[in-house]
Write a protein that holds these residues in place. Structure first.
Motif, PDB file in Angstrom:
ATOM      1  N   ASP A  46       0.834  -1.202   0.000  1.00 29.31           N
ATOM      2  CA  ASP A  46       0.000   0.000   0.000  1.00 29.31           C
ATOM      3  C   ASP A  46       0.869   1.253   0.000  1.00 29.31           C
ATOM      4  O   ASP A  46       1.910   1.302   0.656  1.00 29.31           O
ATOM      5  N   ARG A  47       0.420   2.248  -0.747  1.00 31.82           N
ATOM      6  CA  ARG A  47       1.097   3.544  -0.867  1.00 31.82           C
ATOM      7  C   ARG A  47       2.556   3.395  -1.295  1.00 31.82           C
ATOM      8  O   ARG A  47       3.441   4.085  -0.803  1.00 31.82           O
ATOM      9  N   LYS A  64      -2.756  -0.749  -2.471  1.00 34.77           N
ATOM     10  CA  LYS A  64      -3.727   0.337  -2.386  1.00 34.77           C
ATOM     11  C   LYS A  64      -3.016   1.702  -2.448  1.00 34.77           C
ATOM     12  O   LYS A  64      -2.015   1.920  -1.771  1.00 34.77           O
ATOM     13  N   ALA A  65      -3.551   2.611  -3.284  1.00 32.70           N
ATOM     14  CA  ALA A  65      -3.051   3.986  -3.424  1.00 32.70           C
ATOM     15  C   ALA A  65      -1.586   4.027  -3.854  1.00 32.70           C
ATOM     16  O   ALA A  65      -0.835   4.898  -3.439  1.00 32.70           O
ATOM     17  N   GLY A  82      -7.785   1.769  -8.313  1.00 35.07           N
ATOM     18  CA  GLY A  82      -7.494   2.876  -7.421  1.00 35.07           C
ATOM     19  C   GLY A  82      -6.051   3.314  -7.389  1.00 35.07           C
ATOM     20  O   GLY A  82      -5.717   4.300  -6.741  1.00 35.07           O
ATOM     21  N   CYS A  83      -5.195   2.607  -8.094  1.00 31.43           N
ATOM     22  CA  CYS A  83      -3.781   2.990  -8.188  1.00 31.43           C
ATOM     23  C   CYS A  83      -3.569   3.785  -9.478  1.00 31.43           C
ATOM     24  O   CYS A  83      -4.386   3.751 -10.386  1.00 31.43           O
TER      25      CYS A  83
END
Length: 126
Positions: A46-47, A64-65, A82-83
């Motif tokens: 994530d991130r 995620k993100a 969502g990426c």
């Protein structure tokens, strides 16, 4: 040439430099970078961020993100829902003509699908 680097763990970093190299980073807020023609970079936490800078290189982001960027000629990128992906286009003389970004699943870029950028700046599904 053909080197490999991998980093696992939160806030980790991985970098591979050289023709046909591979870099992978797994973990929250991690970074992966591959520099060299026909190289590959992947970020799965994530991130996280994935960057591929050589011609015909590939970058993917599935946490995620996260973000995947391919800045070389004929580069390709893929991102999970969502990426983001960022791609560059060049003319026949090798000059950069377009830079385009999108969020997978929000408009013209489908999640989990490889894209490149045409010379006129349009996303092209591979």
């Amino acid at each position: 040439y053909q080197s490999a680097s991998s980093a696992t763990g939160d806030q980790s970093a991985s970098s591979a430099t050289g023709y046909r190299s591979a870099s992978s980073a797994t973990g929250y807020q991690s970074a992966s970078s591959a520099t060299g023609d026909q190289s590959a970079s992947s970020a799965t936490g994530d991130r996280s961020a994935s960057s591929a800078t050589g011609d015909q290189s590939a970058s993917s982001a599935i946490g995620k993100a996260s973000i995947a960027m391919a800045s070389g000629r004929e580069g390709r990128a893929m991102a999970a829902l969502g990426c983001a992906i960022v791609l560059c286009a060049y003319n026949n003389e090798g000059d950069m003509t377009h830079v385009k970004s999108a969020i997978a699943g929000h408009g013209e870029v489908e999640p989990d699908t490889w894209y490149t950028l045409s010379q006129d700046g349009a996303f092209v599904k591979i």
